[in-house]
Write an enzyme that holds these catalytic residues in place. Structure first.
Site, PDB file in Angstrom:
ATOM      1  N   GLU A   1       0.938  -1.166  -0.104  1.00  0.00           N
ATOM      2  CA  GLU A   1      -0.049   0.100  -0.092  1.00  0.00           C
ATOM      3  C   GLU A   1       0.846   1.215   0.050  1.00  0.00           C
ATOM      4  OE1 GLU A   1      -2.881   0.497   3.133  1.00  0.00           O
ATOM      5  OE2 GLU A   1      -3.696   1.946   2.235  1.00  0.00           O
TER       6      GLU A   1
ATOM      7  N   CYS B   1      -6.680   1.139   2.838  1.00  0.00           N
ATOM      8  CA  CYS B   1      -7.652   1.669   2.645  1.00  0.00           C
ATOM      9  C   CYS B   1      -7.422   2.719   1.420  1.00  0.00           C
ATOM     10  CB  CYS B   1      -7.691   2.540   4.078  1.00  0.00           C
ATOM     11  SG  CYS B   1      -7.873   1.828   5.631  1.00  0.00           S
TER      12      CYS B   1
ATOM     13  N   ASN C   1     -11.983  -3.191   0.375  1.00  0.00           N
ATOM     14  CA  ASN C   1     -10.752  -3.641   1.043  1.00  0.00           C
ATOM     15  C   ASN C   1     -11.522  -3.975   2.665  1.00  0.00           C
ATOM     16  OD1 ASN C   1      -8.233  -3.516   2.581  1.00  0.00           O
ATOM     17  ND2 ASN C   1      -8.699  -1.458   3.231  1.00  0.00           N
ATOM     18  N   GLU C   2     -11.608  -3.069   3.544  1.00  0.00           N
ATOM     19  CA  GLU C   2     -12.090  -3.330   4.727  1.00  0.00           C
ATOM     20  C   GLU C   2     -13.598  -2.822   4.913  1.00  0.00           C
ATOM     21  OE1 GLU C   2      -9.401  -1.809   7.590  1.00  0.00           O
ATOM     22  OE2 GLU C   2      -8.376  -3.559   8.046  1.00  0.00           O
TER      23      GLU C   2
HETATM   24  O1  AHR Z   1      -2.261  -1.399   6.999  1.00  0.00           O
HETATM   25  C1  AHR Z   1      -2.814  -0.291   7.068  1.00  0.00           C
HETATM   26  C2  AHR Z   1      -4.280  -0.282   7.310  1.00  0.00           C
HETATM   27  O2  AHR Z   1      -4.719  -1.125   7.979  1.00  0.00           O
HETATM   28  C3  AHR Z   1      -4.621  -0.600   6.010  1.00  0.00           C
HETATM   29  O3  AHR Z   1      -4.828   0.367   4.940  1.00  0.00           O
HETATM   30  C4  AHR Z   1      -6.127  -1.107   6.410  1.00  0.00           C
HETATM   31  O4  AHR Z   1      -6.708  -1.830   5.281  1.00  0.00           O
HETATM   32  C5  AHR Z   1      -5.940  -1.492   7.458  1.00  0.00           C
HETATM   33  O5  AHR Z   1      -7.059  -0.869   8.391  1.00  0.00           O
END
Ligand code: AHR
Length: 664
Positions: free
Chosen positions: A46, A249, A380-381
């Site tokens: 990321e 994120c 993603n989440e």
């Molecule tokens: O790894 C950091 C963050 O943690 C990522 O962006 C997210 O997916 C998780 O909450």
């Protein structure tokens, strides 16, 4: 006579106690179980902590096209107006013409009037400085337009103290109204971790400049405008089964306007419209106002990098929902079509023939052969019924056109509880191929949960992707989190459980991947970097040992002839068979401070090699950390050990992770 008998009995008793205390493992080498997926251990990338811009993407000039919200952020204007050496009429002007170029509206107009060198120019500070290496070539380029006159551009790489350590000059041609690319290369004569670049303008005329760029000559595979080779090498050394990108994120965006849109990240770099990086303002305690995504590292480059290092690409796309921690903005179900189309087009971009629109685009960028995409993440989440509703739309559309593409689906932010149970149930009901579970927890949680997957449903078609995990020495998002041996050892223990359950868990990745020592927002991270160096954490070594010695099939390893070791006597173990090398690979974690005498019996084979290889990661101090200055505090040590028949005896040190490889 009596005394020797008593003595003998005493000895026998001591031997019995010793035998009882000995940690005896038996590996049932003739009972191989599930295959270990080739994608089992991978990496999660990321653009956080200056992971891409200022990190893996080797561009050294910050805000190269003046598109940051503050157009001159990262730049300092150099003018000797005050000393009177700059002629009246010579100046710099920022031109903004969004109606002409929506993606790259600003450029700098330099008006010169018998301007002498060193009287009008700019200095770029780089991303926390520029890491310059002695003897290395640096490639400067600029998009320019010189309508009339004669102009010269002078370049100077300077140290923090202002000493010049590399210079060059470039004479723009008269190009009329046409923008052209100018280039020059030069060699640095000193190493400097925090250099700056001076750009001086000389002559007479009106010179427009944009996309001022500087790359080191030692990029990954020598690609111009490419990636930082040392960082990619760290990934290649892991031998990852997959690369997940671009997050995290960052996929969701704080709101939908800044979500990650892959189509904006391909094609000529000057046309890739920059967006603010969500980590720019996410944490009030770690603001990073100069953090933007230029997308010089875009989806084409991600695919190419995954291919280079032999990993399956695993792109994750926005599912029509922004980050639920932030705005929780959603696209109405009726307006989801463009999001779904992005997913379908991405599959065409990766796999389509060159006669398709997006396959052609891939070919035009330099890769006519398909990237052979097999998996795609949707969301993603994300969580809640709104996620499931949207996911169903994606699932139907993707399966209709591409039934073989496996979907990676989110189980939210929690590894247990109502939110998790709801999603887990729904996703299994939908026959989701992969369920992405995240756990950012304390080391104790990892130690206590090595059994997590022992009780998972073996019949479900849904497999687990442990997509983001990392031991938190303090707590999630705390600035006090450390990449210490305590967290790495707990992860190693936990990973025995992932490996033992390779029929259920088919992918796993630590997160986040990179952290820049001067530009991080989140801790802990697998690899730390500064402008010149990379540093493996203890956690990196754990990941590397698992991924490098993965094996192809799991084999049962019993502790004291009964159960797998999942924390009894602070021991954890797993074993695999590597068919290619005909090796048995045994992993043992001793999470206690004291050394333990172990015996490993290999059942069900005629014999094993007389010598085995033992790699150990160990430190008596659970707080031990590696640093850029001392990267080897926790590092693997390799040696040979002897086998006796089909048995090995070894003392596993306190707080250690051992990998034993023995040829059958
Ligand atoms: O790894 C950091 C963050 O943690 C990522 O962006 C997210 O997916 C998780 O909450």
């Amino acid at each position: 006579m009596k005394i020797p008998v008593l003595f003998f009995l005493l000895l026998l008793q001591v031997a019995q106690v010793f035998a009882q205390n000995k940690a005896v493992f038996s590996v049932q080498a003739d009972k191989p179980g599930a295959a270990v997926s080739p994608t089992m251990w991978g990496v999660f990338f990321e653009d956080i902590n200056l992971g891409a811009d200022g990190g893996m993407y080797a561009e050294m000039i910050k805000n190269r096209s003046f598109e940051f919200f503050k157009p001159l952020m990262g730049w300092q204007i150099r003018s000797s107006k005050s000393t009177g050496t700059l002629n009246f009429g010579a100046n710099l002007l920022m031109i903004n013409r969004p109606e002409k170029s929506e993606t790259n509206p600003r450029y700098l107009q330099v008006t010169l009037k018998n301007t002498a060198k060193d009287s009008l120019g700019l200095t770029n500070e780089g991303f926390r400085g520029m890491g310059i290496k002695k003897g290395l070539r640096y490639d400067f380029s600029v998009l320019y337009r010189l309508q009339s006159g004669n102009a010269k551009i002078h370049l100077e790489l300077v140290t923090e103290k202002g000493e010049i350590i590399g210079s060059s000059q470039f004479t723009p041609k008269n190009t009329g109204d046409v923008w052209q690319k100018g280039e020059t290369s030069f060699t640095a004569n000193a190493t400097e971790p925090k250099a700056k670049l001076n750009i001086w303008f000389e002559g007479t005329g009106v010179l427009d400049v944009d996309m001022l760029s500087l790359f080191p000559g030692d990029t990954w595979k020598g690609r111009k405008g490419g990636l930082r080779a040392d960082m990619i090498q760290m990934l290649a050394d892991l031998k990852p089964g997959f690369v997940r990108f671009p997050g995290g994120c960052i996929v969701e965006g704080h709101d939908l306007s800044v979500r990650y849109q892959w189509k904006r990240t391909i094609g000529p770099v000057e046309d890739r419209k920059l967006v603010i990086n969500r980590w720019n303002y996410e944490f009030a305690h770690r603001p990073t106002p100069d953090y933007f995504q230029t997308f010089g590292l875009g989806f084409y480059e991600y695919f190419q990098m995954a291919e280079d290092i032999g990993a399956e690409p695993l792109p994750i796309l926005n599912c029509g929902m922004a980050c639920q921690f932030n705005s929780a903005e959603v696209a109405p179900l009726g307006d989801l079509a463009p999001y779904v189309q992005d997913a379908l087009d991405l599959i065409e971009f990766a796999n389509g023939s060159t006669s398709t629109k997006w396959g052609r685009m891939r070919a035009d960028m330099g890769h006519p052969a398909p990237f052979n995409l097999k998996m795609l993440g949707v969301g993603n989440e994300n969580w809640g019924p709104q996620y499931i509703e949207r996911l169903k739309v994606f699932q139907a559309a993707i399966k209709r056109e591409y039934p073989n593409i496996k979907l990676v689906c989110s189980s939210g932010i929690n590894h247990s509880g109502e939110l998790f149970d709801y999603l887990n149930g729904e996703l299994r009901g939908m026959k989701a191929e992969f369920i992405d579970e995240h756990y950012y927890s304390r080391p104790e949680w990892f130690l206590a949960n090595a059994k997590r997957y022992d009780s998972y449903d073996r019949k479900s078609v849904s497999k687990v992707f442990a997509g983001e995990y990392a031991g938190q020495s303090d707590k999630t998002v705390s600035v006090n989190n450390k990449n210490n041996w305590r967290t790495a050892l707990a992860e190693a223990a936990y990973m025995t459980g992932l490996e033992r359950n390779a029929d259920v868990v088919q992918m796993a990745s630590y997160a986040p991947l990179f952290g820049h020592v001067d530009g991080w927002q989140w801790k802990p991270n697998l690899i730390w970097v500064d402008n010149l160096k990379t540093m493996p954490t203890p956690n990196y070594h754990v990941q590397k040992l698992y991924a490098n010695y993965k094996g192809s099939q799991i084999v049962p390893i019993l502790y004291k002839d009964k159960l797998p070791a999942t924390g009894q006597d602070s021991l954890y173990a797993s074993a695999t068979l590597d068919q290619a090398s005909n090796e048995l690979i045994i992993k043992i974690v001793n999470a206690s401070a004291k050394a333990q005498t172990t015996e490993v019996n290999i059942d069900g084979v005629k014999k094993v090699d007389a010598k085995a290889k033992l790699i150990t990661l160990q430190n008596d101090n659970l707080e031990a950390e590696n640093t850029i200055e001392m990267p080897g505090v926790v590092a693997p040590v390799e040696k040979e050990i002897e086998t006796k028949g089909k048995k090995m005896e070894l003392e596993v040190k306190g707080y250690s992770f051992s990998v034993i490889r023995v040829k059958l």
